[in-house]
Design a protein around this motif. Structure first.
Motif, PDB file in Angstrom:
ATOM      1  N   ALA A  73       0.834  -1.205   0.000  1.00 18.48           N
ATOM      2  CA  ALA A  73       0.000   0.000   0.000  1.00 18.48           C
ATOM      3  C   ALA A  73       0.867   1.253   0.000  1.00 18.48           C
ATOM      4  N   ALA A  74       1.946   1.233   0.785  1.00 20.72           N
ATOM      5  CA  ALA A  74       2.842   2.394   0.808  1.00 20.72           C
ATOM      6  C   ALA A  74       3.526   2.597  -0.532  1.00 20.72           C
ATOM      7  N   CYS A  75       3.922   1.492  -1.191  1.00 22.56           N
ATOM      8  CA  CYS A  75       4.563   1.601  -2.505  1.00 22.56           C
ATOM      9  C   CYS A  75       3.596   2.167  -3.541  1.00 22.56           C
ATOM     10  N   ILE A  76       2.352   1.694  -3.520  1.00 23.45           N
ATOM     11  CA  ILE A  76       1.360   2.231  -4.469  1.00 23.45           C
ATOM     12  C   ILE A  76       1.156   3.722  -4.233  1.00 23.45           C
ATOM     13  N   PHE A  77       1.079   4.122  -2.968  1.00 22.69           N
ATOM     14  CA  PHE A  77       0.880   5.533  -2.625  1.00 22.69           C
ATOM     15  C   PHE A  77       2.042   6.388  -3.136  1.00 22.69           C
ATOM     16  N   VAL A  78       3.288   5.921  -2.918  1.00 17.03           N
ATOM     17  CA  VAL A  78       4.461   6.703  -3.326  1.00 17.03           C
ATOM     18  C   VAL A  78       4.611   6.710  -4.834  1.00 17.03           C
ATOM     19  N   VAL A  79       4.454   5.545  -5.469  1.00 17.86           N
ATOM     20  CA  VAL A  79       4.667   5.445  -6.915  1.00 17.86           C
ATOM     21  C   VAL A  79       3.648   6.281  -7.679  1.00 17.86           C
ATOM     22  N   THR A  80       2.393   6.246  -7.259  1.00 13.87           N
ATOM     23  CA  THR A  80       1.370   7.026  -7.964  1.00 13.87           C
ATOM     24  C   THR A  80       1.565   8.529  -7.775  1.00 13.87           C
ATOM     25  N   ARG A  81       2.339   8.928  -6.808  1.00 14.94           N
ATOM     26  CA  ARG A  81       2.662  10.347  -6.652  1.00 14.94           C
ATOM     27  C   ARG A  81       3.908  10.724  -7.440  1.00 14.94           C
ATOM     28  N   LEU A  82       4.859   9.788  -7.540  1.00 10.72           N
ATOM     29  CA  LEU A  82       6.103  10.091  -8.246  1.00 10.72           C
ATOM     30  C   LEU A  82       5.950  10.016  -9.754  1.00 10.72           C
ATOM     31  N   TRP A  96      -7.145   0.697   0.927  1.00 10.11           N
ATOM     32  CA  TRP A  96      -8.394   0.093   0.485  1.00 10.11           C
ATOM     33  C   TRP A  96      -8.206  -0.696  -0.810  1.00 10.11           C
ATOM     34  N   TYR A  97      -7.430  -0.148  -1.727  1.00  6.99           N
ATOM     35  CA  TYR A  97      -7.182  -0.827  -3.001  1.00  6.99           C
ATOM     36  C   TYR A  97      -6.435  -2.142  -2.770  1.00  6.99           C
ATOM     37  N   THR A  98      -5.429  -2.120  -1.897  1.00  6.78           N
ATOM     38  CA  THR A  98      -4.651  -3.334  -1.615  1.00  6.78           C
ATOM     39  C   THR A  98      -5.496  -4.381  -0.903  1.00  6.78           C
ATOM     40  N   ALA A  99      -6.358  -3.928   0.032  1.00 10.49           N
ATOM     41  CA  ALA A  99      -7.239  -4.867   0.727  1.00 10.49           C
ATOM     42  C   ALA A  99      -8.261  -5.465  -0.220  1.00 10.49           C
ATOM     43  N   GLY A 100      -8.772  -4.665  -1.160  1.00  9.55           N
ATOM     44  CA  GLY A 100      -9.726  -5.199  -2.143  1.00  9.55           C
ATOM     45  C   GLY A 100      -9.120  -6.284  -3.003  1.00  9.55           C
ATOM     46  N   ALA A 101      -7.862  -6.094  -3.387  1.00 13.64           N
ATOM     47  CA  ALA A 101      -7.187  -7.128  -4.172  1.00 13.64           C
ATOM     48  C   ALA A 101      -6.939  -8.374  -3.334  1.00 13.64           C
ATOM     49  N   LEU A 102      -6.662  -8.190  -2.024  1.00 12.31           N
ATOM     50  CA  LEU A 102      -6.408  -9.334  -1.146  1.00 12.31           C
ATOM     51  C   LEU A 102      -7.640 -10.218  -0.996  1.00 12.31           C
TER      52      LEU A 102
END
Length: 461
Positions: A159-168, A190-196
């Motif tokens: 989740a942290a990687c998705i948050f950082v990457v989508t900002r960078l 929420w996105y990561t939990a939905g995929a889980l």
């Protein structure tokens, strides 16, 4: 004449001294059983040997120890003769018998027995998966605690990687001055939990870097769920064939798990002579199925293999639990009795031995010896653990880590490429433009306010 009388007196005195010395060296019989008496090289050691040493110091006698010839404790046959250590004491082949000898009425009739040096009772030895009932959190059993911690770290890290990457990534967020980023940290969670949970949650990343991270997380999720449901199904299938044994009542009211005790032992005599209907049923079942074992080691081995409950003396069962982590002793203990030292019937040493045992007990020496020889040394058998270990999923954790790293690297490269183009257009250094971009994208809440003020000033002008 006087010289002859003196010489005769010296000879008599020496003869009496030799006889006393010979009588003071007591013959001790014992039986090989861990941890009471074990063989180490040419010496005997164990709880009983330490106890014998302490008692000998208090009473001041010497002794010589030998193992009983027929490896038996002592049982009376149909003709009334005794075998084992009790038989050796009765026949005068040994002065004392020191071992986990249970104080019983039958033995008390033929030999003298001291005050008990250890209290014990009758209990049940089982494998843990038979004795444990169903718990509230058994749905967590397919994975170990270490695996669950690893999954939580993987979830938060993704989740942290998705948050950082989508900002960078400029492909994901091209205009940070005017556009709002769709992937806040809460939305990333929420996105990561939905995929889980295989449900999915939009919007999806547009940049290649974000998609690589998402695809890697989806692959990790599929393998994780497949492993979880496989282990859960396996554990439920095995649980359906198992029973929960808490005590003798549970043991007697089932016919799936075999149970037995040591042949010719005082435990067997307890059930055989009992007037309790429950204990009579247990004895009759053992007699009918001939489920007796020939030694303590055999009973422990069969209990470890499963589908067998070994009935024995609680002290000996506690030792097995201390040695083997997969075993557990039932809490119920019945027929309390004691272990005593046996001597010839009417022997004057019985009283002194009893006093010495009581003194050792009051001084805490017996408790110390118990803790010394019953210290736990069990090593968990990982091969029999049904829960998935972290190393069984280490490949997927590695793939996920590589995917997260690759996605973050691509996001940095995308941002660097855009910064290089802007640096060429504005004729600035690439590092300066890159620093400005990072500052703007990672501190959007502060960066948006100046832009809003500029827009308001333009409207007023």
């Amino acid at each position: 004449m006087l010289f002859g009388f003196f010489l005769m007196s010296v000879v008599v005195f020496l003869d009496m001294g030799l006889c006393t010395a010979a009588q003071s060296e007591l013959r001790i019989t014992t039986i090989k059983q861990e941890p009471y008496t074990t063989v180490k090289g040419t010496q005997l050691e164990g709880f009983c040997m330490d106890l014998l040493s302490e008692v000998a110091k208090k009473l001041g006698f010497k002794y010589r120890v030998h193992l009983v010839k027929d490896s038996s404790y002592g049982r009376q046959d149909e003709s009334g003769n005794w075998n084992g250590m009790i038989g050796e004491v009765v026949r005068g082949e040994a002065d004392l018998a020191i071992a986990p000898l249970t104080l019983t009425a039958a033995r008390e009739k033929v030999v003298g027995m001291t005050k008990p040096f250890m209290q014990t009772g009758v209990s049940i030895l089982l494998r843990k998966d038979i004795s444990e009932g169903t718990g509230f959190f058994d749905f967590l059993s397919p994975f170990t605690a270490e695996t669950w911690v690893g999954i939580l770290i993987a979830y938060l890290g993704t989740a942290a990687c998705i948050f950082v990457v989508t900002r960078l990534s400029p492909c994901e967020w091209s205009q940070p001055q005017s556009e709002e980023n769709r992937f806040s940290f809460l939305h990333s969670l929420w996105y990561t939990a939905g995929a889980l949970t295989l449900q999915g949650a939009g919007p999806h990343p547009k940049a290649v870097s974000g998609r690589i991270i998402c695809c890697t997380w989806w692959l990790f999720t599929i393998v994780l769920l497949a492993s979880y449901f496989s282990n859960l199904s396996s554990s439920k299938t095995s649980d359906s064939t198992q029973l929960t044994i808490k005590g003798f009542d549970d043991l007697a009211n089932q016919d799936v798990i075999q149970y037995g005790c040591l042949a010719g032992s005082s435990t067997l005599a307890f059930f055989k002579n009992s007037n309790n209907p429950l204990y009579r049923r247990i004895y009759e079942h053992m007699e009918r199925t001939k489920s007796f074992v020939s030694s303590m080691d055999e009973g422990v081995r069969r209990a470890k293999e499963g589908n067998f409950a070994f009935i024995g003396e609680s002290v000996s069962l506690d030792l097995a639990v201390a040695r083997y982590c997969e075993l557990v002793r039932a809490h119920e203990v019945v027929g309390m009795r004691g272990y005593s030292i046996a001597a010839a019937l009417g022997s004057p040493i019985i009283k002194n031995l009893s006093v010495a045992i009581l003194q050792l007990s009051e001084a805490g020496e017996l408790a110390y010896l118990r803790s010394k020889w019953w210290a736990s040394s069990c090593i968990a058998d990982k091969a029999k653990s049904s829960a998935a270990q972290p190393h069984s999923l280490k490949g997927m954790f590695l793939v996920l880590s590589l995917g997260l790293g690759l996605g973050a690297l691509l996001a940095v490269l995308e941002l660097t490429s855009k910064s290089r183009r802007r640096a060429a257009e504005q004729k600035k250094s690439c590092c300066t433009v890159l620093t400005e971009e990072l500052s703007l994208r990672l501190r959007t809440s502060d960066a948006n306010k100046p832009q809003e003020n500029v827009d308001k000033d333009k409207e007023k002008a």
